[in-house]
Motif scaffolding. Structure first.
Motif, short mmCIF file in Angstrom:
data_model
loop_
_atom_site.label_atom_id
_atom_site.label_comp_id
_atom_site.label_asym_id
_atom_site.label_seq_id
_atom_site.Cartn_x
_atom_site.Cartn_y
_atom_site.Cartn_z
N UNK A 2 0.84 -1.20 0.00
CA UNK A 2 0.00 0.00 0.00
C UNK A 2 0.87 1.25 0.00
N UNK A 3 1.93 1.27 0.79
CA UNK A 3 2.81 2.43 0.82
C UNK A 3 3.51 2.64 -0.52
N UNK A 4 3.97 1.56 -1.14
CA UNK A 4 4.60 1.67 -2.45
C UNK A 4 3.61 2.16 -3.50
N UNK A 5 2.37 1.68 -3.41
CA UNK A 5 1.33 2.10 -4.33
C UNK A 5 1.06 3.59 -4.21
N UNK A 6 0.92 4.07 -2.98
CA UNK A 6 0.66 5.49 -2.76
C UNK A 6 1.85 6.35 -3.19
N UNK A 7 3.06 5.88 -2.92
CA UNK A 7 4.25 6.60 -3.35
C UNK A 7 4.31 6.69 -4.87
N UNK A 8 4.03 5.58 -5.53
CA UNK A 8 4.05 5.55 -7.00
C UNK A 8 3.01 6.50 -7.58
N UNK A 9 1.81 6.49 -7.01
CA UNK A 9 0.77 7.40 -7.49
C UNK A 9 1.15 8.86 -7.26
N UNK A 10 1.74 9.16 -6.10
CA UNK A 10 2.14 10.54 -5.80
C UNK A 10 3.23 11.01 -6.76
N UNK A 11 4.20 10.17 -7.02
CA UNK A 11 5.27 10.54 -7.95
C UNK A 11 4.72 10.72 -9.35
N UNK A 12 3.83 9.84 -9.78
CA UNK A 12 3.22 9.98 -11.10
C UNK A 12 2.41 11.27 -11.19
N UNK A 13 1.70 11.61 -10.12
CA UNK A 13 0.91 12.85 -10.13
C UNK A 13 1.81 14.07 -10.26
#
Length: 128
Positions: free
Chosen positions: A76-87
């Protein structure tokens, strides 16, 4: 990748390579036929989608190596980090660099197109 047939064992390499090739060819073609900004945006979108896909795969592989109680939090943390970086990257590309939004969206869809084509190919090859 050259000289080998597409099968389940090398599907990932073909998918990544194919996405990058399609992004480059489509980007160059659109740059010549439509505009350089549109073609460059398409290419950037394809590269960004492929990088996101690679990052997602590495995260899933790393989560599968962990103990079950730690894996879900890590994923979940990796998913949120990936989404934040993509945003942030998409924000910078659109607002600061002024890429063509439609070219970027088409480029981001190249990976989905390749997954669909490879799925149809593999299912029809086996009599599907």
């Amino acid at each position: 990748m050259t000289g080998t047939r597409l099968n389940e064992s090398n599907l990932f390499a073909w998918l990544v390579g194919g996405s990058l090739v399609v992004s480059a060819v489509a980007g160059a073609g659109c740059a010549l036929l439509i505009s350089g900004k549109f073609g460059g945006s398409l290419f950037i979108g394809g590269v960004l989608a492929t990088a996101n896909f690679l990052w997602m795969r590495r995260g899933v592989e790393a989560a599968l190596q962990l103990q079950p109680r730690n894996a879900s939090r890590f994923a979940v943390l990796r998913y949120l980090l990936r989404l934040a970086v993509m945003a942030v990257v998409l924000y910078l590309l659109i607002v600061r660099l002024g890429v063509d939004i439609f070219g970027l969206l088409i480029g981001l869809s190249v990976l989905v197109l390749n997954i669909t084509v490879f799925s149809i190919y593999l299912s029809t090859r086996k009599g599907g």
